[in-house]
Design an enzyme around this catalytic site. Structure first.
Site, PDB file in Angstrom:
ATOM      1  N   ASN A 160      66.843 -23.694 -16.880  1.00 61.95           N
ATOM      2  CA  ASN A 160      67.170 -25.014 -16.343  1.00 61.95           C
ATOM      3  C   ASN A 160      66.895 -25.102 -14.844  1.00 61.95           C
ATOM      4  O   ASN A 160      67.018 -24.120 -14.104  1.00 61.95           O
ATOM      5  CB  ASN A 160      68.623 -25.390 -16.658  1.00 61.95           C
ATOM      6  CG  ASN A 160      69.634 -24.441 -16.059  1.00 61.95           C
ATOM      7  OD1 ASN A 160      69.466 -23.221 -16.108  1.00 61.95           O
ATOM      8  ND2 ASN A 160      70.712 -24.984 -15.492  1.00 61.95           N
ATOM      9  N   GLU A 175      67.479 -27.731 -11.338  1.00 59.32           N
ATOM     10  CA  GLU A 175      68.152 -28.885 -10.733  1.00 59.32           C
ATOM     11  C   GLU A 175      67.606 -29.091  -9.328  1.00 59.32           C
ATOM     12  O   GLU A 175      67.178 -28.129  -8.668  1.00 59.32           O
ATOM     13  CB  GLU A 175      69.665 -28.653 -10.706  1.00 59.32           C
ATOM     14  CG  GLU A 175      70.276 -28.550 -12.110  1.00 59.32           C
ATOM     15  CD  GLU A 175      71.695 -28.015 -12.120  1.00 59.32           C
ATOM     16  OE1 GLU A 175      72.277 -27.900 -13.215  1.00 59.32           O
ATOM     17  OE2 GLU A 175      72.227 -27.710 -11.023  1.00 59.32           O
ATOM     18  N   HIS A 180      66.085 -29.345 -18.471  1.00 57.71           N
ATOM     19  CA  HIS A 180      66.850 -28.457 -19.340  1.00 57.71           C
ATOM     20  C   HIS A 180      65.981 -27.258 -19.720  1.00 57.71           C
ATOM     21  O   HIS A 180      64.749 -27.347 -19.744  1.00 57.71           O
ATOM     22  CB  HIS A 180      67.295 -29.195 -20.597  1.00 57.71           C
ATOM     23  CG  HIS A 180      68.243 -30.322 -20.324  1.00 57.71           C
ATOM     24  ND1 HIS A 180      69.185 -30.749 -21.233  1.00 57.71           N
ATOM     25  CD2 HIS A 180      68.408 -31.126 -19.236  1.00 57.71           C
ATOM     26  CE1 HIS A 180      69.885 -31.755 -20.732  1.00 57.71           C
ATOM     27  NE2 HIS A 180      69.414 -32.006 -19.518  1.00 57.71           N
ATOM     28  N   GLU A 217      65.391 -25.944 -22.519  1.00 58.28           N
ATOM     29  CA  GLU A 217      64.550 -26.222 -23.683  1.00 58.28           C
ATOM     30  C   GLU A 217      63.336 -27.074 -23.304  1.00 58.28           C
ATOM     31  O   GLU A 217      62.256 -26.926 -23.886  1.00 58.28           O
ATOM     32  CB  GLU A 217      65.369 -26.944 -24.759  1.00 58.28           C
ATOM     33  CG  GLU A 217      66.517 -26.121 -25.330  1.00 58.28           C
ATOM     34  CD  GLU A 217      67.836 -26.301 -24.572  1.00 58.28           C
ATOM     35  OE1 GLU A 217      68.890 -26.074 -25.174  1.00 58.28           O
ATOM     36  OE2 GLU A 217      67.784 -26.697 -23.374  1.00 58.28           O
ATOM     37  N   CYS A 224      72.076 -29.503 -26.296  1.00 55.46           N
ATOM     38  CA  CYS A 224      72.690 -30.820 -26.118  1.00 55.46           C
ATOM     39  C   CYS A 224      71.920 -31.861 -26.928  1.00 55.46           C
ATOM     40  O   CYS A 224      70.796 -31.634 -27.382  1.00 55.46           O
ATOM     41  CB  CYS A 224      72.704 -31.197 -24.640  1.00 55.46           C
ATOM     42  SG  CYS A 224      71.063 -31.523 -23.955  1.00 55.46           S
ATOM     43  N   CYS A 244      68.315 -32.625 -25.769  1.00 57.76           N
ATOM     44  CA  CYS A 244      67.238 -31.713 -26.165  1.00 57.76           C
ATOM     45  C   CYS A 244      66.952 -31.783 -27.659  1.00 57.76           C
ATOM     46  O   CYS A 244      65.816 -31.596 -28.089  1.00 57.76           O
ATOM     47  CB  CYS A 244      67.582 -30.284 -25.756  1.00 57.76           C
ATOM     48  SG  CYS A 244      67.484 -30.031 -23.968  1.00 57.76           S
TER      49      CYS A 244
END
Length: 308
Positions: free
Chosen positions: A98, A100, A111, A113, A138, A141
């Protein structure tokens, strides 16, 4: 594209005895972890060698890399590290984590994935057999993976290193009665994610003028061409607004990524984030501060734009 085959069906032909697959030597798995350290792709021949040396199932091998995958994450806001490890149809292993971006909206995050998916596209991987993650993905995804041409064949493997009994799910189990490409596509035969995409794009006069103005800038010319190629192969079946981004790093290296859409719109991946993934896979982005210039290619009259 190579048709997707559930990995479990292939495994029956080459499976080792059950006692070996469930109880691999810890020391050997440590070697697998060491082999994955600092890497985001492991070629198929090396994956085969690692599995044979460990005497373990492919699921166990993928799970053993998860913690190492999470170490590559850049969660500068949440400080929550996530890793994902996938087995491609070619037999190669791909790693995602991930990302950010401080100072930007949370919906700009990538993410693990999604990172893995961009990694697959970068290497023109035709299908995904298995995806190992430490916990259930989540909803964002799950929807994102609905775009895959091989969506119904992907095995989602939940567990962690040393876990002898991982849980296996299909996307239909994780996201039943899902909204997907066939609900929105005008042409049901259109190529889906991981299938070949080709958009016929050409430079506008304004773009040609910019290229002419910077005719002596080799890095810019390379980036413009890379961004154009990324846009040509981007996945934009719903808006028909293909786009690509190339990043020029502080050392003059160039990497590019293309836009990835979703039938649900929000779970898509913008081209800038795909380009960041390409830079990280190429080992040319130790920090976001190394980005020197961003080159964006998109359709002039597009309804969806990524500029600004």
């Amino acid at each position: 594209p190579t048709p997707a085959v559930p990995y479990g069906q292939q495994q029956q032909q080459t499976a080792t005895p059950q006692a070996m697959t469930d109880i691999p030597h810890t020391e050997v798995l440590q070697q697998v972890v060491a082999a994955a350290r600092g890497r985001l792709v492991i070629p198929a021949d090396e994956v085969k060698q690692l599995q044979e040396a460990a005497g373990c199932s492919m699921d166990t091998l993928l799970l053993s890399i998860l913690e190492e995958a999470a170490h590559d994450a850049r969660p500068h806001i949440s400080n929550y590290h996530v890793g994902a490890v996938g087995l491609g149809g070619s037999g190669a292993v791909y790693i995602g984590c991930n990302l950010e971006f401080p100072g930007n909206a949370l919906n700009q995050s990538v993410h693990a994935e999604q990172f893995l998916m961009a990694n697959l596209l970068l290497h023109k991987e035709p299908s995904l057999h298995s995806l190992a993650i430490s916990a259930a993905p989540c909803g964002h995804c799950r929807q994102f993976y609905s775009e895959l041409a091989c969506a119904d064949c992907v095995r989602f493997v939940f567990g962690y290193r040393g876990h002898s009994n991982p849980e296996i799910f299909t996307l239909a189990q994780l996201l039943p009665a899902r909204f997907g490409p066939l609900d929105l596509l005008e042409d049901p035969s259109a190529p889906l994610l991981l299938e070949q995409q080709q958009h016929n794009l050409a430079w506008t006069n304004d773009a040609l003028n910019v290229l002419q103005q910077r005719a002596g800038d080799h890095c810019f010319a390379q980036a413009a061409e890379a961004a154009l190629q990324a846009a040509q192969s981007s996945y934009a079946p719903y808006t028909h607004c293909p786009s690509g981004v190339a990043l020029i790093t502080g050392r003059g290296r160039v990497a590019a990524g293309g836009y990835i859409e979703s039938a649900a719109y929000n779970p898509g991946l913008p081209p800038f984030q795909a380009a960041v993934v390409a830079c990280m896979v190429g080992g040319c982005l130790p920090s976001y501060g190394q980005i020197r210039e961003v080159v964006l290619v998109e359709v002039q009259s597009a309804l969806v734009k990524h500029e600004g």
